[in-house]
Design an enzyme around this catalytic site. Structure first.
Site, PDB file in Angstrom:
ATOM      1  N   LYS A   8       3.853   7.214   4.372  1.00  0.00           N
ATOM      2  CA  LYS A   8       3.861   6.010   3.544  1.00  0.00           C
ATOM      3  C   LYS A   8       4.715   6.250   2.302  1.00  0.00           C
ATOM      4  CE  LYS A   8       1.601   1.915   3.366  1.00  0.00           C
ATOM      5  NZ  LYS A   8       1.633   0.955   4.493  1.00  0.00           N
ATOM      6  N   THR A  17      -1.050   4.546   8.100  1.00  0.00           N
ATOM      7  CA  THR A  17      -0.410   4.737   6.794  1.00  0.00           C
ATOM      8  C   THR A  17      -1.095   3.912   5.710  1.00  0.00           C
ATOM      9  OG1 THR A  17       1.261   3.013   7.187  1.00  0.00           O
ATOM     10  CG2 THR A  17       1.795   5.267   7.877  1.00  0.00           C
TER      11      THR A  17
END
Length: 313
Positions: A14, A73
């Site tokens: 991320k 994520t």
């Protein structure tokens, strides 16, 4: 770049996790002659974080579409933000270490994490008091778009333990113009050379400075008194650029690196990435302090890369 033991690249993660923590632990650093900076209150402890993970257990998520062991994520983002609230330290390096170790503890099927965090600087505004004096506000801050510190770390599982396998601290987006007192001459001249020699030129540089510690614990724990702040590093760069009449950007960054390594014996290495953005002269000044007119340089631009260790002292 995270890889599996066999050498295959495998990672996901991320980016742009924006974290605005308030009232982190204050940071104190030892004074140096080149800087007035001795620490900060950390009232706003803000970062832009990029986080990625790797592990043998994730291979089937790529090859077979099996998401059984995939940590979403979005969950990573939530984990980072929640753990930022739990962090009790005072440095960016300490924060990324804390998040990494906690994540690998929470998800034992993952083998490694790579994390970077750009510090988002907020400066206290100056306000007047009832007695007419001026002082920094403890309530109101403004976002700075100038140079900023950052940290990158890679943590890897080794049996029952988690080890730090790479770390680097950085100061990026430095942009400095010295209006005179720099030169560039004596370089190779042949049939391809059109650049005139310069014995006193304005010099505009973009600069990123990276450093690593002999012991990463000095970066992670600000209470040890051996933390190197990005603010002091940029003050050193400013001072050396002001004081030295250098014949090239290469020599300028070497002088900056010498000073950093001399002042901070806890550092193992300093690495530079620089480029030349010197303005194009439109009206040549009659003397160094006379009026001149310049404009943005035409592309392309020159760049330099250089690493220094304690052997350079």
């Amino acid at each position: 770049m995270l890889k599996l033991r066999g050498g295959r690249t495998l990672y996901y993660g991320k980016g742009d996790v924006l974290s605005y923590r308030t009232y982190a632990s204050p940071l104190a650093v030892s004074a140096i002659p080149e800087s007035t900076y001795t620490g900060c209150s950390n009232v706003i402890f803000a970062h832009n974080i990029k986080f990625s993970v790797s592990g043998e257990s994730l291979l089937t998520s790529f090859t077979e579409g099996d998401n059984t062991l995939v940590v979403a994520t979005d969950s990573m983002k939530n984990f980072i933000l929640r753990q930022t609230a739990e962090y009790e330290g005072s440095t960016t390096e300490g924060l990324v270490a804390f998040i990494s170790e906690k994540f690998l503890e929470r998800y034992p099927h993952l083998d490694a994490v790579e994390i970077s965090a750009d510090r988002l600087p907020f400066d206290a505004v100056t306000v007047s008091g009832s007695d007419g004096s001026f002082a920094p506000s403890e309530l109101v801050y403004r976002r700075s778009r100038n140079e900023h510190g950052s940290a990158t770390m890679t943590w890897q599982r080794n049996g029952e333990t988690v080890e730090l396998v790479a770390h680097e601290s950085s100061l990026s987006h430095i942009q400095l113009i010295k209006v005179h007192g720099s030169s560039f001459h004596g370089f190779v001249r042949d049939e391809f050379t059109t650049l005139p020699e310069s014995f006193d030129r304005p010099l505009f540089i973009f600069l990123t400075i990276n450093w690593t510690y002999e012991e990463a614990s000095n970066a992670i724990n600000g209470d040890r008194g051996r933390y190197v702040s990005a603010e002091q590093v940029h003050d050193i760069a400013h001072t050396v650029f002001h004081a030295e009449n250098t014949p090239s950007i290469q020599h300028l960054i070497y002088k900056i690196g010498q000073r950093i390594l001399t002042l901070f014996p806890q550092l193992a290495e300093v690495r530079f990435e620089s480029n030349n953005r010197t303005w194009e002269t439109i009206v040549e000044p009659a003397a160094p302090t006379s009026a001149g007119v310049y404009t943005e340089p035409r592309p392309p631009y020159g760049f330099q890369g250089f690493t220094m260790t304690r052997d350079d002292l």
